[in-house]
Scaffold this active site. Sequence first.
Site, short mmCIF file in Angstrom:
data_model
loop_
_atom_site.label_atom_id
_atom_site.label_comp_id
_atom_site.label_asym_id
_atom_site.label_seq_id
_atom_site.Cartn_x
_atom_site.Cartn_y
_atom_site.Cartn_z
N HIS A 1 0.84 -1.20 0.00
CA HIS A 1 0.00 0.00 0.00
C HIS A 1 0.88 1.25 0.00
O HIS A 1 0.60 2.22 -0.71
CB HIS A 1 -0.88 0.05 1.26
CG HIS A 1 -1.91 -1.03 1.37
ND1 HIS A 1 -1.93 -1.96 2.38
CD2 HIS A 1 -2.99 -1.32 0.60
CE1 HIS A 1 -2.97 -2.76 2.25
NE2 HIS A 1 -3.63 -2.41 1.16
N ARG B 1 -1.93 -5.71 -8.49
CA ARG B 1 -0.87 -6.69 -8.27
C ARG B 1 -0.86 -7.66 -9.43
O ARG B 1 -0.98 -7.25 -10.57
CB ARG B 1 -1.09 -7.39 -6.93
CG ARG B 1 -0.81 -6.49 -5.75
CD ARG B 1 -1.37 -7.04 -4.49
NE ARG B 1 -2.81 -6.96 -4.50
CZ ARG B 1 -3.57 -7.09 -3.44
NH1 ARG B 1 -3.03 -7.35 -2.28
NH2 ARG B 1 -4.86 -6.98 -3.52
N SER C 1 -2.66 -8.01 2.54
CA SER C 1 -2.90 -7.95 3.98
C SER C 1 -3.28 -9.33 4.51
O SER C 1 -2.91 -9.70 5.62
CB SER C 1 -4.03 -6.96 4.29
OG SER C 1 -3.69 -5.68 3.82
N LYS D 1 -18.16 -6.57 7.93
CA LYS D 1 -17.05 -7.42 7.50
C LYS D 1 -16.19 -7.80 8.71
O LYS D 1 -15.94 -6.96 9.57
CB LYS D 1 -16.19 -6.67 6.47
CG LYS D 1 -16.35 -7.22 5.06
CD LYS D 1 -15.49 -6.45 4.10
CE LYS D 1 -14.55 -7.35 3.34
NZ LYS D 1 -13.71 -6.56 2.41
P1 ADP Z 1 -6.39 -6.06 0.15
O1 ADP Z 1 -6.82 -6.07 -1.29
O2 ADP Z 1 -5.02 -6.62 0.39
O3 ADP Z 1 -7.41 -6.49 1.16
P2 ADP Z 1 -7.07 -3.29 0.44
O4 ADP Z 1 -8.52 -3.47 0.29
O5 ADP Z 1 -6.62 -2.51 1.64
O6 ADP Z 1 -6.17 -4.56 0.48
O7 ADP Z 1 -6.51 -2.65 -0.90
C1 ADP Z 1 -6.60 -1.30 -1.24
C2 ADP Z 1 -5.97 -1.13 -2.59
O8 ADP Z 1 -4.57 -1.36 -2.49
C3 ADP Z 1 -6.46 -2.10 -3.66
O9 ADP Z 1 -6.48 -1.43 -4.90
C4 ADP Z 1 -5.41 -3.17 -3.68
O10 ADP Z 1 -5.33 -3.80 -4.93
C5 ADP Z 1 -4.17 -2.36 -3.39
N1 ADP Z 1 -3.09 -3.16 -2.83
C6 ADP Z 1 -3.10 -3.94 -1.74
N2 ADP Z 1 -1.90 -4.54 -1.55
C7 ADP Z 1 -1.11 -4.14 -2.58
C8 ADP Z 1 0.21 -4.42 -3.01
N3 ADP Z 1 0.98 -5.29 -2.37
N4 ADP Z 1 0.66 -3.81 -4.12
C9 ADP Z 1 -0.13 -2.97 -4.82
N5 ADP Z 1 -1.38 -2.67 -4.50
C10 ADP Z 1 -1.88 -3.24 -3.40
#
Ligand code: ADP
Length: 165
Positions: free
Chosen positions: A17, A90, A128, A41
Site C-alpha cells: 500500500h 498486483r 494484507s 465485515k
Molecule cells: P487487500 O486487497 O489486500 O485487502 P485493500 O482493500 O486494503 O487490500 O486494498 C486497497 C488497494 O490497495 C487495492 O487497490 C489493492 O489492490 C491495493 N493493494 C493492496 N496490496 C497491494 C500491493 N501489495 N501492491 C499494490 N497494491 C496493493
Amino acid sequence: MKPALYPGTFDPITYGHLDIIERAIAIFDHLFVLVVSNPNKPFLFSVEERVDMVINSVACWDRVSVEPFDGLLVDEARSRNIHTIIRGLRAVTDFEYEFQMALTNRSLDPHFESVFLMPSNEYSYLSSTLVREVARLGGDVSKFVPPYVQKKLKEVYARRDKTAH
Ligand code: ADP
C-alpha cells in the site's frame, strides 16, 4: 490542485500500500486515504486501529491525509468534488475484480475515473491477508509491514491467544 482518493480496507496497511501511496503523490497534489469501516465485515483490526496504523505509516508525507469511510465511493468522491481514485494492481488476479469495480463506478458516475498503479516487483504478491496469516503463525513480517504495524500485529494475536485459553 489535483487530489485523489485511495480507498481500501488496510487490515493492516503493508509496504505494498505504501508503495502505491508514494507513486500516487508523485502524480497528484494530495492523496486522501479512505479506510473502509464496513462493520459487517470481519476485520482483524477495528477501523480506529486501521486508521491509526495508516496515519503512523504515512507520517513522513504531508500531502497524505487519512480518514475512516463508510458508504458508496462515488457519493464520497462527488461530495468532495474529487473525481479520481487510485487502486493498486498486483498480479493478474486483481484485474478481473478491479475492472468490474471501475466500470461499475463509472456507470454510477460518468465523471469518476480510476487510476491503476503497479507496485515494485517485490510487493506484487503481497496482501494484507498473507501478512495476517504469517503473523498469526508467529512468522517474521518485518519485510512486509512497518515496525509499528508489526508491533500491533503481535499485540492483537497475543490478545487472541490469551482469550482462547
Ligand atoms: P487487500 O486487497 O489486500 O485487502 P485493500 O482493500 O486494503 O487490500 O486494498 C486497497 C488497494 O490497495 C487495492 O487497490 C489493492 O489492490 C491495493 N493493494 C493492496 N496490496 C497491494 C500491493 N501489495 N501492491 C499494490 N497494491 C496493493
